[in-house]
Design a protein around this motif. Structure first.
Motif, PDB file in Angstrom:
ATOM      1  N   GLY A   1       9.318 -34.453 -97.461  1.00  0.00           N
ATOM      2  CA  GLY A   1       8.033 -34.987 -97.456  1.00  0.00           C
ATOM      3  C   GLY A   1       7.407 -35.819 -96.437  1.00  0.00           C
ATOM      4  N   VAL A   2       8.192 -36.107 -95.575  1.00  0.00           N
ATOM      5  CA  VAL A   2       7.703 -37.016 -94.325  1.00  0.00           C
ATOM      6  C   VAL A   2       7.414 -36.290 -93.348  1.00  0.00           C
ATOM      7  CG1 VAL A   2       8.801 -38.917 -92.752  1.00  0.00           C
ATOM      8  CG2 VAL A   2       9.123 -39.222 -95.269  1.00  0.00           C
ATOM      9  N   ARG A   3       6.467 -36.763 -92.467  1.00  0.00           N
ATOM     10  CA  ARG A   3       6.051 -36.320 -91.134  1.00  0.00           C
ATOM     11  C   ARG A   3       6.046 -37.311 -90.016  1.00  0.00           C
ATOM     12  NH1 ARG A   3       1.390 -33.699 -91.979  1.00  0.00           N
ATOM     13  NH2 ARG A   3      -0.085 -35.127 -90.974  1.00  0.00           N
ATOM     14  N   LEU A   4       6.894 -37.108 -89.037  1.00  0.00           N
ATOM     15  CA  LEU A   4       7.070 -38.007 -88.046  1.00  0.00           C
ATOM     16  C   LEU A   4       6.636 -37.288 -86.787  1.00  0.00           C
ATOM     17  CD1 LEU A   4      10.393 -39.422 -89.034  1.00  0.00           C
ATOM     18  CD2 LEU A   4       7.895 -40.283 -89.752  1.00  0.00           C
ATOM     19  N   ALA A   5       5.559 -37.839 -85.957  1.00  0.00           N
ATOM     20  CA  ALA A   5       4.812 -37.293 -84.834  1.00  0.00           C
ATOM     21  C   ALA A   5       5.216 -37.923 -83.583  1.00  0.00           C
ATOM     22  CB  ALA A   5       3.368 -37.125 -85.181  1.00  0.00           C
ATOM     23  N   ASP A   6       5.987 -39.150 -83.652  1.00  0.00           N
ATOM     24  CA  ASP A   6       6.325 -39.956 -82.479  1.00  0.00           C
ATOM     25  C   ASP A   6       7.212 -41.045 -83.047  1.00  0.00           C
ATOM     26  OD1 ASP A   6       5.003 -41.940 -83.923  1.00  0.00           O
ATOM     27  OD2 ASP A   6       3.395 -42.375 -82.256  1.00  0.00           O
ATOM     28  N   HIS A   7       7.664 -42.237 -82.270  1.00  0.00           N
ATOM     29  CA  HIS A   7       8.558 -43.266 -82.883  1.00  0.00           C
ATOM     30  C   HIS A   7       7.970 -44.298 -82.758  1.00  0.00           C
ATOM     31  CE1 HIS A   7      12.128 -40.551 -82.261  1.00  0.00           C
ATOM     32  NE2 HIS A   7      11.532 -40.067 -81.248  1.00  0.00           N
ATOM     33  N   SER A   8       6.763 -44.610 -82.508  1.00  0.00           N
ATOM     34  CA  SER A   8       6.151 -45.827 -82.482  1.00  0.00           C
ATOM     35  C   SER A   8       4.936 -46.164 -83.633  1.00  0.00           C
ATOM     36  CB  SER A   8       5.339 -46.312 -81.198  1.00  0.00           C
ATOM     37  OG  SER A   8       4.308 -45.498 -80.945  1.00  0.00           O
ATOM     38  N   GLY A   9       4.601 -44.972 -84.217  1.00  0.00           N
ATOM     39  CA  GLY A   9       3.586 -45.094 -84.982  1.00  0.00           C
ATOM     40  C   GLY A   9       2.106 -45.116 -84.483  1.00  0.00           C
ATOM     41  N   LEU A  10       2.197 -44.878 -83.184  1.00  0.00           N
ATOM     42  CA  LEU A  10       0.821 -44.970 -82.625  1.00  0.00           C
ATOM     43  C   LEU A  10      -0.136 -43.380 -83.033  1.00  0.00           C
ATOM     44  CD1 LEU A  10      -1.152 -46.564 -81.030  1.00  0.00           C
ATOM     45  CD2 LEU A  10      -0.198 -45.560 -78.842  1.00  0.00           C
ATOM     46  N   SER A  11       0.684 -42.486 -83.008  1.00  0.00           N
ATOM     47  CA  SER A  11       0.007 -41.221 -83.266  1.00  0.00           C
ATOM     48  C   SER A  11      -0.580 -41.204 -84.919  1.00  0.00           C
ATOM     49  CB  SER A  11       1.053 -40.021 -83.183  1.00  0.00           C
ATOM     50  OG  SER A  11       0.649 -38.922 -83.709  1.00  0.00           O
ATOM     51  N   GLY A  12      -1.622 -40.533 -84.771  1.00  0.00           N
ATOM     52  CA  GLY A  12      -2.524 -40.582 -85.951  1.00  0.00           C
ATOM     53  C   GLY A  12      -1.867 -39.397 -86.900  1.00  0.00           C
ATOM     54  N   ASP A  13      -0.968 -38.551 -86.363  1.00  0.00           N
ATOM     55  CA  ASP A  13      -0.513 -37.503 -87.135  1.00  0.00           C
ATOM     56  C   ASP A  13       0.886 -37.673 -87.911  1.00  0.00           C
ATOM     57  OD1 ASP A  13      -2.286 -35.979 -85.809  1.00  0.00           O
ATOM     58  OD2 ASP A  13      -1.113 -35.194 -84.107  1.00  0.00           O
ATOM     59  N   SER A  14       1.500 -38.904 -87.978  1.00  0.00           N
ATOM     60  CA  SER A  14       2.644 -38.940 -88.778  1.00  0.00           C
ATOM     61  C   SER A  14       1.966 -39.547 -90.188  1.00  0.00           C
ATOM     62  CB  SER A  14       3.460 -40.380 -88.151  1.00  0.00           C
ATOM     63  OG  SER A  14       3.983 -40.017 -87.055  1.00  0.00           O
ATOM     64  N   ARG A  15       3.002 -39.156 -91.165  1.00  0.00           N
ATOM     65  CA  ARG A  15       2.684 -39.508 -92.417  1.00  0.00           C
ATOM     66  C   ARG A  15       3.989 -39.827 -93.354  1.00  0.00           C
ATOM     67  NH1 ARG A  15      -1.476 -39.717 -90.526  1.00  0.00           N
ATOM     68  NH2 ARG A  15      -3.351 -38.767 -91.303  1.00  0.00           N
ATOM     69  N   ILE A  16       3.942 -40.911 -94.031  1.00  0.00           N
ATOM     70  CA  ILE A  16       5.000 -41.378 -94.963  1.00  0.00           C
ATOM     71  C   ILE A  16       4.287 -42.127 -96.106  1.00  0.00           C
ATOM     72  CG2 ILE A  16       6.875 -42.979 -94.944  1.00  0.00           C
ATOM     73  CD1 ILE A  16       7.202 -42.858 -92.091  1.00  0.00           C
TER      74      ILE A  16
END
Length: 458
Positions: free
Chosen positions: A335-350
């Motif tokens: 259920g997690v979506r990771l779009a980068d490693h820094s968290g700067l992307s607005g596409d990640s969701r946790i």
């Protein structure tokens, strides 16, 4: 007075004496205050937007509030990246920058070191000049140790220094230092590769005043980057960092300057897409990964997070690398979506609950708390202690980590505060209206919730 009368009066006196407090059902010790209800804390704060939280003892939930909501993690993502890199690369891993000789060509070969500085390049120039070799006919620069990524988050404004390019050849966090001073009616501007001891001019990046309404304008060609700065916004004097988008040429330019100061003249650089074979003449190693991760978590450096994550995954881009990290999480990544490693992307969701599962599992296995900033919750001598990572974007204020009660009991928590509508409207802005006040209120809510969490662990 007879003996019987004296005995009667003594018994009456004992009967009429007040009972001790303990016998009256009263305790001389103060009663423990009731544990604050997290729901009441959130309701009382009335922070615009959404407050979601989770507290776990590592096995079961102790407090939940909208804990399943998938939200932007911001820089709390770096805690996951740190665990991932520790597992995949090992705490002693170092990144090596090399000087290679291949025939008549000298090559500066980047190893993806995210913390390489001008001072580090100066030491390489010293080592190279000390060999007494003749000047090469050709000078190459190679950054292929990592994929070339023009900027971490394309939706962010071009001039934001925390959104630079990623490459296998990175210098000074891929930033230059811009300074200006007004002389008469004009501004004198400087662009430097600023290090601790040395700050040579960066010839591949230029800046000049402009009469446009935008604060900054940017363009580039194959050899240079060009910035113009709004004349009306500059004032008499000032400075700021700017991101670099041509990192190989920037590093080669600075290395040329440093070598020239030592009597070794290098020709114009060639950016190489293949690393030639040849003997290594000199090298520089980064600090060990564990130290890099500690600094990354403390100073929240986006470039370090992305570079280390890409090294760990071997992926060709940030989205693929984030997905590789999610797969590594196993069940904790569901259920997690990771779009980068820094968290700067607005596409990640946790979700907050997913974050506590990650910190309870891989995070504890790899002693992530030992890398985080550890501090007491208050000035009281027996105050609970917090080891955590913050995450801040416009109208996003998050905190995730470990809380330890005075008893020694430890909990794992995540608190995500966001105002989605204002967050969306402020993407790319540097300091939108109202964000400072909102963030201050969000941090106050987090502090109150942490007090409640610590009390639940006692």
């Amino acid at each position: 007075m007879t003996l019987h009368r004296r005995r009667f009066l003594a018994l009456m006196g004992a009967a009429l004496a007040p009972l001790p407090l303990s016998a009256q059902g009263l305790d001389l010790r103060p009663l423990a205050p009731p544990v604050p209800d997290p729901r009441s804390i959130v309701a009382r704060a009335a922070l615009p937007g959404r407050v979601a939280y989770a507290l776990s003892d590592g096995h079961e939930a102790l407090a939940l509030g909208q804990a399943a909501a998938p939200l932007a993690p911001a820089s709390t993502m770096k805690a996951i990246t740190a665990a991932y890199a520790l597992d995949r690369l090992g705490p002693a891993h170092r990144f090596r920058t090399r000087i290679i000789r291949d025939g008549d060509m000298l090559i500066l070969a980047g190893g993806g070191d995210p913390v390489l500085t001008t001072d580090d390049l100066a030491r390489l120039a010293d080592d190279l000049a000390g060999l007494g070799l003749p000047a090469p006919a050709r000078f190459g620069i190679w950054g292929g140790a990592l994929p070339a990524i023009p900027e971490i988050a394309p939706e962010q404004a071009d001039h934001l220094p925390y959104n630079p390019s990623v490459s296998g050849m990175m210098l000074n966090f891929n930033r230059v230092h811009l300074g200006w001073t007004r002389v008469g009616v004009e501004h004198q501007m400087s662009v430097e590769a600023r290090g601790t001891s040395l700050s040579p001019r960066a010839y591949t990046v230029t800046a000049m005043p402009g009469d446009h309404a935008d604060l900054f304008r940017y363009r580039q060609d194959l050899e240079r980057e060009y910035w113009t700065v709004s004349r009306a916004a500059m004032g008499r004097t000032g400075s700021r960092w700017l991101p670099v988008r041509l990192p190989e040429l920037y590093a080669a330019d600075v290395f040329q300057t440093l070598c020239r100061a030592r009597g070794l003249v290098l020709p114009s650089p060639e950016v190489l897409d293949r690393l030639p074979e040849g003997p290594v003449l000199a090298h520089h190693d980064s600090p060990p990964l564990q130290m890099l991760l500690r600094d990354m978590l403390r100073y929240s450096t986006n470039l370090t997070a992305e570079a280390i994550g890409l090294h760990a995954s071997g992926a060709a881009d940030l989205v693929g690398s984030g997905e590789a990290m999610r797969v590594w999480l196993g069940d904790a990544g569901q259920g997690v979506r990771l779009a980068d490693h820094s968290g700067l992307s607005g596409d990640s969701r946790i979700s907050p609950w997913a974050m506590t599962r990650i910190l309870s599992g891989p995070g504890r296995d790899l002693d992530l708390a030992g890398l985080m900033r550890d501090q007491p919750l208050s000035d009281a001598p027996d105050a609970p202690r917090i080891a955590a990572k913050t995450g801040t974007l416009n109208f996003v204020s998050n905190l995730a980590g470990y809380v330890t009660a005075p008893s020694g009991a430890q909990g794992v928590f995540a608190i995500f505060c966001t105002d989605p509508a204002r967050r969306q409207a402020a993407i790319g802005q540097e300091l939108p209206a109202g964000v400072s006040t909102w963030t201050t209120r969000a941090k106050a809510v987090q502090a109150d919730l942490l007090g409640s969490f610590a009390a639940r662990l006692a």
